[in-house]
Scaffold this active site. Structure first.
Site, PDB file in Angstrom:
ATOM      1  N   LEU A 161       0.855  -1.220  -0.002  1.00  0.00           N
ATOM      2  CA  LEU A 161       0.145  -0.080  -0.032  1.00  0.00           C
ATOM      3  C   LEU A 161       0.991   1.084  -0.094  1.00  0.00           C
ATOM      4  CD1 LEU A 161      -2.774  -1.126   2.693  1.00  0.00           C
ATOM      5  CD2 LEU A 161      -2.942  -0.644   0.151  1.00  0.00           C
ATOM      6  N   CYS A 209       4.972   5.872  -4.633  1.00  0.00           N
ATOM      7  CA  CYS A 209       5.299   7.143  -3.878  1.00  0.00           C
ATOM      8  C   CYS A 209       5.669   6.775  -2.449  1.00  0.00           C
ATOM      9  CB  CYS A 209       3.915   7.816  -3.675  1.00  0.00           C
ATOM     10  SG  CYS A 209       3.907   9.450  -2.554  1.00  0.00           S
ATOM     11  N   LYS A 247      13.120  11.444  -0.443  1.00  0.00           N
ATOM     12  CA  LYS A 247      13.281  12.557   0.078  1.00  0.00           C
ATOM     13  C   LYS A 247      14.145  12.497   1.395  1.00  0.00           C
ATOM     14  CE  LYS A 247      12.033  13.909  -3.087  1.00  0.00           C
ATOM     15  NZ  LYS A 247      11.493  13.456  -4.356  1.00  0.00           N
ATOM     16  N   ALA A 261      18.019   6.562 -15.350  1.00  0.00           N
ATOM     17  CA  ALA A 261      16.801   7.418 -14.834  1.00  0.00           C
ATOM     18  C   ALA A 261      16.336   8.425 -16.173  1.00  0.00           C
ATOM     19  CB  ALA A 261      17.195   8.479 -13.697  1.00  0.00           C
ATOM     20  N   ALA A 292       2.545  12.571  -7.577  1.00  0.00           N
ATOM     21  CA  ALA A 292       1.738  11.940  -6.671  1.00  0.00           C
ATOM     22  C   ALA A 292       0.404  12.817  -6.410  1.00  0.00           C
ATOM     23  CB  ALA A 292       2.710  11.770  -5.436  1.00  0.00           C
ATOM     24  N   HIS A 345       8.316  38.364   8.557  1.00  0.00           N
ATOM     25  CA  HIS A 345       9.751  38.683   8.574  1.00  0.00           C
ATOM     26  C   HIS A 345      10.559  37.805   9.467  1.00  0.00           C
ATOM     27  CE1 HIS A 345      13.403  40.960   7.638  1.00  0.00           C
ATOM     28  NE2 HIS A 345      13.613  41.279   8.863  1.00  0.00           N
TER      29      HIS A 345
HETATM   30  P1  FAD Z   1       1.554   4.125  -8.074  1.00  0.00           P
HETATM   31  O1  FAD Z   1       2.295   5.029  -6.990  1.00  0.00           O
HETATM   32  O2  FAD Z   1       2.903   3.622  -8.861  1.00  0.00           O
HETATM   33  O3  FAD Z   1       0.873   2.959  -7.302  1.00  0.00           O
HETATM   34  C1  FAD Z   1       0.426   2.115  -8.107  1.00  0.00           C
HETATM   35  C2  FAD Z   1       0.039   0.602  -7.418  1.00  0.00           C
HETATM   36  O4  FAD Z   1      -0.710  -0.208  -8.055  1.00  0.00           O
HETATM   37  C3  FAD Z   1       1.511   0.000  -6.908  1.00  0.00           C
HETATM   38  O5  FAD Z   1       1.225  -0.127  -5.525  1.00  0.00           O
HETATM   39  C4  FAD Z   1       1.076  -1.410  -7.732  1.00  0.00           C
HETATM   40  O6  FAD Z   1       1.887  -2.239  -6.971  1.00  0.00           O
HETATM   41  C5  FAD Z   1      -0.134  -1.446  -7.835  1.00  0.00           C
HETATM   42  N1  FAD Z   1      -0.496  -2.289  -8.924  1.00  0.00           N
HETATM   43  C6  FAD Z   1      -0.145  -2.230 -10.137  1.00  0.00           C
HETATM   44  N2  FAD Z   1      -0.894  -3.018 -10.917  1.00  0.00           N
HETATM   45  C7  FAD Z   1      -1.636  -3.854 -10.139  1.00  0.00           C
HETATM   46  C8  FAD Z   1      -2.577  -5.098 -10.285  1.00  0.00           C
HETATM   47  N3  FAD Z   1      -2.649  -5.289 -11.577  1.00  0.00           N
HETATM   48  N4  FAD Z   1      -2.971  -5.667  -9.200  1.00  0.00           N
HETATM   49  C9  FAD Z   1      -2.682  -4.992  -7.971  1.00  0.00           C
HETATM   50  N5  FAD Z   1      -1.959  -3.961  -7.912  1.00  0.00           N
HETATM   51  C10 FAD Z   1      -1.464  -3.376  -8.888  1.00  0.00           C
HETATM   52  N6  FAD Z   1       6.091  12.574  -7.389  1.00  0.00           N
HETATM   53  C11 FAD Z   1       5.850  13.613  -6.860  1.00  0.00           C
HETATM   54  O7  FAD Z   1       4.771  14.082  -6.893  1.00  0.00           O
HETATM   55  N7  FAD Z   1       6.990  14.168  -5.733  1.00  0.00           N
HETATM   56  C12 FAD Z   1       7.928  13.546  -5.761  1.00  0.00           C
HETATM   57  O8  FAD Z   1       8.872  14.053  -5.030  1.00  0.00           O
HETATM   58  C13 FAD Z   1       8.314  12.417  -6.524  1.00  0.00           C
HETATM   59  N8  FAD Z   1       9.280  11.675  -6.217  1.00  0.00           N
HETATM   60  C14 FAD Z   1       9.410  10.411  -7.027  1.00  0.00           C
HETATM   61  C15 FAD Z   1      10.783   9.773  -6.784  1.00  0.00           C
HETATM   62  C16 FAD Z   1      10.936   8.585  -7.335  1.00  0.00           C
HETATM   63  C17 FAD Z   1      12.217   7.800  -7.331  1.00  0.00           C
HETATM   64  C18 FAD Z   1       9.917   8.056  -8.055  1.00  0.00           C
HETATM   65  C19 FAD Z   1      10.273   6.839  -8.867  1.00  0.00           C
HETATM   66  C20 FAD Z   1       8.731   8.645  -8.253  1.00  0.00           C
HETATM   67  C21 FAD Z   1       8.663   9.956  -7.830  1.00  0.00           C
HETATM   68  N9  FAD Z   1       7.453  10.739  -8.090  1.00  0.00           N
HETATM   69  C22 FAD Z   1       7.073  11.992  -7.135  1.00  0.00           C
HETATM   70  C23 FAD Z   1       6.427  10.188  -8.799  1.00  0.00           C
HETATM   71  C24 FAD Z   1       5.161   9.657  -7.893  1.00  0.00           C
HETATM   72  O9  FAD Z   1       5.775   8.451  -7.079  1.00  0.00           O
HETATM   73  C25 FAD Z   1       4.139   8.992  -8.889  1.00  0.00           C
HETATM   74  O10 FAD Z   1       3.574  10.038  -9.585  1.00  0.00           O
HETATM   75  C26 FAD Z   1       2.932   8.370  -7.867  1.00  0.00           C
HETATM   76  O11 FAD Z   1       3.414   7.447  -7.106  1.00  0.00           O
HETATM   77  C27 FAD Z   1       1.828   7.780  -8.950  1.00  0.00           C
HETATM   78  O12 FAD Z   1       0.791   7.344  -8.162  1.00  0.00           O
HETATM   79  P2  FAD Z   1      -0.115   6.195  -8.682  1.00  0.00           P
HETATM   80  O13 FAD Z   1      -1.261   6.048  -7.559  1.00  0.00           O
HETATM   81  O14 FAD Z   1      -0.662   6.409 -10.138  1.00  0.00           O
HETATM   82  O15 FAD Z   1       0.660   4.958  -9.072  1.00  0.00           O
HETATM   83  P1  NAD Z   2      12.704  12.798 -16.359  1.00  0.00           P
HETATM   84  O1  NAD Z   2      11.555  12.693 -17.678  1.00  0.00           O
HETATM   85  O2  NAD Z   2      12.490  13.529 -15.449  1.00  0.00           O
HETATM   86  O3  NAD Z   2      14.135  12.725 -16.918  1.00  0.00           O
HETATM   87  C1  NAD Z   2      14.561  11.933 -17.974  1.00  0.00           C
HETATM   88  C2  NAD Z   2      15.876  12.615 -18.347  1.00  0.00           C
HETATM   89  O4  NAD Z   2      16.382  11.580 -19.160  1.00  0.00           O
HETATM   90  C3  NAD Z   2      15.507  13.643 -19.414  1.00  0.00           C
HETATM   91  O5  NAD Z   2      16.347  14.667 -19.058  1.00  0.00           O
HETATM   92  C4  NAD Z   2      15.934  13.021 -20.874  1.00  0.00           C
HETATM   93  O6  NAD Z   2      16.314  14.067 -21.771  1.00  0.00           O
HETATM   94  C5  NAD Z   2      16.945  12.104 -20.328  1.00  0.00           C
HETATM   95  N1  NAD Z   2      17.049  10.714 -21.282  1.00  0.00           N
HETATM   96  C6  NAD Z   2      16.131  10.190 -21.974  1.00  0.00           C
HETATM   97  N2  NAD Z   2      16.814   9.105 -22.566  1.00  0.00           N
HETATM   98  C7  NAD Z   2      18.153   9.412 -22.671  1.00  0.00           C
HETATM   99  C8  NAD Z   2      19.151   8.633 -23.022  1.00  0.00           C
HETATM  100  N3  NAD Z   2      19.397   7.515 -23.693  1.00  0.00           N
HETATM  101  N4  NAD Z   2      20.484   9.029 -22.508  1.00  0.00           N
HETATM  102  C9  NAD Z   2      20.775  10.102 -21.737  1.00  0.00           C
HETATM  103  N5  NAD Z   2      19.617  10.743 -21.398  1.00  0.00           N
HETATM  104  C10 NAD Z   2      18.213  10.653 -21.624  1.00  0.00           C
HETATM  105  O7  NAD Z   2      12.452  11.031 -15.802  1.00  0.00           O
HETATM  106  P2  NAD Z   2      12.957  10.306 -14.323  1.00  0.00           P
HETATM  107  O8  NAD Z   2      14.160  11.362 -13.806  1.00  0.00           O
HETATM  108  O9  NAD Z   2      13.223   9.116 -14.671  1.00  0.00           O
HETATM  109  O10 NAD Z   2      11.725  10.591 -13.667  1.00  0.00           O
HETATM  110  C11 NAD Z   2      10.319   9.871 -13.992  1.00  0.00           C
HETATM  111  C12 NAD Z   2       9.302  10.500 -13.460  1.00  0.00           C
HETATM  112  O11 NAD Z   2       8.879  10.562 -12.346  1.00  0.00           O
HETATM  113  C13 NAD Z   2       9.291  12.114 -13.754  1.00  0.00           C
HETATM  114  O12 NAD Z   2       8.431  12.502 -14.972  1.00  0.00           O
HETATM  115  C14 NAD Z   2       8.427  12.617 -12.784  1.00  0.00           C
HETATM  116  O13 NAD Z   2       7.198  12.749 -13.074  1.00  0.00           O
HETATM  117  C15 NAD Z   2       8.580  11.657 -11.603  1.00  0.00           C
HETATM  118  N6  NAD Z   2       9.320  12.300 -10.304  1.00  0.00           N
HETATM  119  C16 NAD Z   2       9.041  13.219  -9.738  1.00  0.00           C
HETATM  120  C17 NAD Z   2       9.878  13.830  -8.961  1.00  0.00           C
HETATM  121  C18 NAD Z   2       9.542  14.979  -8.158  1.00  0.00           C
HETATM  122  O14 NAD Z   2       8.349  15.390  -8.167  1.00  0.00           O
HETATM  123  N7  NAD Z   2      10.079  15.635  -7.541  1.00  0.00           N
HETATM  124  C19 NAD Z   2      10.909  13.178  -8.471  1.00  0.00           C
HETATM  125  C20 NAD Z   2      11.462  12.140  -9.191  1.00  0.00           C
HETATM  126  C21 NAD Z   2      10.551  11.521 -10.112  1.00  0.00           C
END
Ligand code: FAD
Ligand code: NAD
Length: 469
Positions: free
Chosen positions: A39, A43, A52, A274, A324, A448
């Protein structure tokens, strides 16, 4: 086969799915949620929260190392060291607390949670092979009136350098066993820079390879300049405009090619790929619904309805922005629509924050967006170098920028870069959503000394009478 029925069936317990389920249950809708892993989804388990936490630990460690060498504040410490295993346990503790909290909230609101992977049979029927049952046990069949798809996304792999061995995704990078001596990061987007910087602060040598010619290409260049300067100051090696070719024959270096076609090798103990995430559309029977798609994502309308009646989709499955808070807002809205409320997804702004050092935040339109939309606008910035609070926390890099219509001063966008600016995102989104004008923000008393004063000063500057510059 055990069959049950429910009004709403949610697939996926991430921020989109669990928020939808809680809200629907609050409104009296009989709700079942199926989750195949943990669960809280990406995120809470492998995304926002653990990243974070790691970033915070890395920043604290770097600060201490900095004090050990030289401190204008008069703080002195002797040879700091970090116990990475303890850091990871601390991070996991936070994750555990939050995921348990989600389970408790679902229970408190009467949501039935089924643990297992859901497989779609048709738009009203799903089968779940429940965890803890043997593979030949009959799956649980759930029939629903409304089906909400919230399965999230997966990391994109490079076909010539798949995940495994030294090549890791953010999931492995967030659970380091030991610190790699040399980390190569492919992609200078959100994940690449947030985690690349954290690893650098923990002590790894970090090289970042980005295909485009600048870092964080999704943001405007002025906003990313302080991030670029910080990367250089920290000693992160940047290979912009470079493409990755794969690992070398020994598997201990990444082959890269520059814009002129010249190849070189970057030694690597680990390679963090990434390069983006893709909606999770395969492996769970989604194709049987033959939904309209928008590229790799499921197409939705402004109520998160898919092309099939009674089937809804939210979160990362529906494409960018994969954030998220967007998933949560969509989930809450869908629950309310199913419960009978008239709602549409039409936010004036979805803020986005990149948790680099310095942080970057955007909400609404940038000057470039406004120009592209043909808007007659004013843009004004206020630098943190002229903000007292920024000086007291030794962080004068960066600025706040406002974008407003020239005719009626309606604020259409905010951007900021600087230490701690993620917390300004609330003020930015609220002012845009509430239809604030420059005069509203300029005329509000801001405490401030705070970084928030730079928000007021940017509005004052746009009106032509900033006070502290
Ligand atoms: P998810 O969070 O991916 O949840 C989907 C869930 O569905 C999962 O638990 C999965 O197990 C379950 N599931 C999938 N298929 C099935 C199935 N068939 N049956 C049962 N369960 C299933 N976003 C931000 O806003 N701020 C951030 O700082 C940020 N940092 C991030 C850092 C990283 C490293 C990554 C990878 C992502 C980050 N994101 C951030 C993006 C954020 O995590 C996602 O946008 C968000 O979690 C999407 O929510 P969701 O509910 O669509 O899917
Ligand atoms: P991203 O889209 O932010 O960045 C991917 C980067 O990889 C881009 O700059 C792109 O030009 C580069 N790239 C693509 N193909 C490449 C290649 N073959 N060689 C070199 N560079 C290449 O994707 P991400 O960092 O993987 O994050 C995925 C998603 O997760 C984001 O779109 C974001 O929505 C979410 N996320 C959000 C946060 C946040 O809100 N703080 C933090 C982490 C992840």
């Amino acid at each position: 086969m055990a069959t049950q029925s429910t009004k709403l069936l949610v697939i996926g317990g991430g921020p989109g799915g669990y928020v939808a389920a809680i809200r629907a249950a609050q409104l009296g809708v009989a709700t079942t949620l199926v989750e195949g892993e943990q669960l809280g989804g990406t995120c809470l388990n492998i995304g926002c929260i653990p990243s974070k936490a790691l970033i915070h630990a890395a920043e604290e460690f770097e600060k201490t190392c900095h004090y050990a060498q030289d401190s204008a504040l008069g703080i002195h410490v002797a040879a700091p060291r970090i116990d990475l295993a303890q850091t990871v346990r601390w991070k996991d503790g936070i994750v555990h607390k939050l995921t348990s909290g989600v389970a408790a909230l679902l229970k408190k609101n009467g949501v039935q949670v089924v643990r297992g992977w859901a497989r779609i049979i048709d738009g009203k029927t799903v089968e779940v092979q429940e965890h803890g049952t043997s593979a030949d046990a009959a799956p649980r069949r759930i029939v629903c009136e409304q089906l909400l798809l919230a399965p999230g996304s997966l990391a994109v792999a490079l076909p010539f350098m798949p995940f495994g061995g030294r090549v890791i995704s953010s999931t492995q990078a967030l659970a380091p066993q030991t610190l790699p001596k040399r980390l190569v990061v492919v992609g200078a987007g959100y994940i690449g820079l947030e985690l690349g910087m954290a690893y650098r602060k923990l002590g790894a040598e970090v090289a970042v390879v980005e295909a485009l010619d600048r870092v964080l290409p999704a943001y405007d260049e002025e906003l990313t300049k302080p991030v670029l300067a910080s990367l250089r100051r920290q000693g992160v090696q940047l290979l912009l405009g470079h493409t990755v070719q794969g690992l070398n024959a020994n598997g201990d270096a990444v082959r890269v090619r520059d814009a002129k076609g010249e190849e070189s090798e970057l030694p690597a103990d680990q390679v963090l790929v990434a390069v983006g995430r893709r909606p999770r559309t395969q492996g769970w029977g989604l194709e049987t619904l033959m939904l309209d798609m928008k590229g790799p994502a499921v197409q939705i309308d402004d109520q998160c309805r898919t092309s099939m009646r009674g089937v809804w989709a939210i979160g990362d499955l529906t494409g960018e922005p994969m954030l998220a808070h967007r998933a949560m807002a969509q989930g809450e809205m869908v629950a309310e629509i199913i419960a009978g409320t008239r709602r549409h997804f039409a936010p004036a702004a979805i803020p986005a924050v990149c948790f680099t050092d310095p942080e970057v935040v955007v909400a609404g339109q940038t000057p470039q967006d406004a120009a592209q939309a043909g808007l007659d606008f004013i843009a004004a910035s206020f630098p943190f170098a002229a903000n007292g609070r920024a000086m007291t926390i030794e962080s004068t890099d960066g600025f706040v920028r406002v974008v407003a219509r020239r005719d009626n001063h309606l604020i259409v966008g905010w951007q900021a870069v600087g230490r701690g600016v993620s917390e300004l995102s609330a003020a930015f989104s609220q002012s845009i959503e509430m239809g604030a004008r420059l005069e509203d923000v300029a005329g509000t008393i801001h405490a401030h000394p705070t970084l928030g004063e730079a928000v007021q000063e940017a509005a004052l500057r746009a009106l032509g009478h900033a006070l502290h510059i």
